[in-house]
Design a protein around this motif. Structure first.
Motif, mmCIF file in Angstrom:
data_model
loop_
_atom_site.group_PDB
_atom_site.id
_atom_site.type_symbol
_atom_site.label_atom_id
_atom_site.label_comp_id
_atom_site.label_asym_id
_atom_site.label_seq_id
_atom_site.Cartn_x
_atom_site.Cartn_y
_atom_site.Cartn_z
ATOM 1 N N SER A 198 1.069 -1.531 0.094
ATOM 2 C CA SER A 198 -0.261 -0.048 0.096
ATOM 3 C C SER A 198 0.734 1.409 -0.011
ATOM 4 O O SER A 198 2.412 1.045 -0.170
ATOM 5 N N PRO A 199 0.141 2.227 -0.035
ATOM 6 C CA PRO A 199 0.912 3.343 -0.125
ATOM 7 C C PRO A 199 1.871 3.932 1.366
ATOM 8 O O PRO A 199 2.874 4.285 1.084
ATOM 9 N N ARG A 200 1.460 2.989 1.943
ATOM 10 C CA ARG A 200 1.639 3.575 3.551
ATOM 11 C C ARG A 200 2.825 2.498 3.514
ATOM 12 O O ARG A 200 3.620 2.745 4.101
ATOM 13 N N THR A 201 2.843 1.578 3.370
ATOM 14 C CA THR A 201 3.879 0.240 2.676
ATOM 15 C C THR A 201 5.352 1.234 2.091
ATOM 16 O O THR A 201 6.552 1.432 2.686
ATOM 17 N N ILE A 202 4.343 1.431 0.804
ATOM 18 C CA ILE A 202 5.519 2.299 0.282
ATOM 19 C C ILE A 202 6.563 3.062 0.668
ATOM 20 O O ILE A 202 8.082 3.429 0.908
ATOM 21 N N ASP A 203 6.043 4.321 1.796
ATOM 22 C CA ASP A 203 6.167 5.994 2.179
ATOM 23 C C ASP A 203 7.075 5.216 3.428
ATOM 24 O O ASP A 203 8.536 5.868 3.924
ATOM 25 N N ALA A 204 6.813 4.058 3.502
ATOM 26 C CA ALA A 204 7.799 3.739 5.224
ATOM 27 C C ALA A 204 8.605 2.997 4.630
ATOM 28 O O ALA A 204 10.469 3.273 5.049
ATOM 29 N N ILE A 205 8.784 1.871 3.754
ATOM 30 C CA ILE A 205 10.426 1.032 2.957
ATOM 31 C C ILE A 205 11.367 3.347 2.738
ATOM 32 O O ILE A 205 12.019 3.213 2.949
ATOM 33 N N ARG A 206 10.526 3.691 1.973
ATOM 34 C CA ARG A 206 11.534 4.910 1.300
ATOM 35 C C ARG A 206 11.352 5.555 2.701
ATOM 36 O O ARG A 206 13.195 6.139 2.503
#
Length: 160
Positions: free
Chosen positions: A107-115
């Motif tokens: 999800s966007p939340r996961t993508i943001d956290a990884i980044r």
């Protein structure tokens, strides 16, 4: 590594060519692509004859694009790509490594956290979760040496 092309080249160094090990639950493979995945992607020929370029197109469509890997640092993208290609709950490991709630969805939340996670820290944690998972599989006695060697090679390729 800076792109899918670089990641695929490194991945093929892990996968090699044709395999049909009766102990491998993936069955017959060429370039790490199983017969089931090849057929689902329209390939009808003999697995031993699967062209590398066809495997590359399948790898991008099936294992790279669904995880939005173009959005990440190349080191992170490679580790996630290799894990997704090899099998296992890649998104869950990525969520654990980046400290977000684990739901298995990119999800966007996961993508943001990884980044937002330092790439070296991410890769170390991600590979630790991956290795812990692999050691718990029934196939570990047969394939564990190869899997642990693969992870060590990935670390040496700049994955951490």
């Amino acid at each position: 590594m800076s792109s899918f092309d670089d990641a695929f080249t490194a991945l093929i160094g892990n996968e090699g060519g044709y395999s049909n090990n009766p102990r491998d639950p993936g069955g017959e493979t060429m370039w790490g692509i199983t017969a089931r995945v090849a057929r689902a992607n329209g390939y009808a020929g003999a697995m031993k004859a699967l062209p590398l370029q066809t495997a590359k197109a399948i790898a991008k469509r099936e294992y790279w694009d669904p995880l939005c890997l173009d959005q990440f640092d190349a080191r992170i993208a490679f580790q996630m790509f290799d894990a997704n290609y090899n099998g296992g709950p890649t998104v869950r490991w990525a969520q654990q490594a980046s400290g977000v709630p684990v739901d298995g969805k990119i999800s966007p939340r996961t993508i943001d956290a990884i980044r937002a996670t330092d790439p070296v820290e991410f890769c170390l944690r991600f590979l630790a979760y991956r290795l812990k998972y692999l050691t718990g599989l029934r196939a570990w006695p047969t394939f564990g040496r190869g899997w642990s060697g693969r992870i060590a090679s990935n670390m040496l390729k700049g994955g951490s």
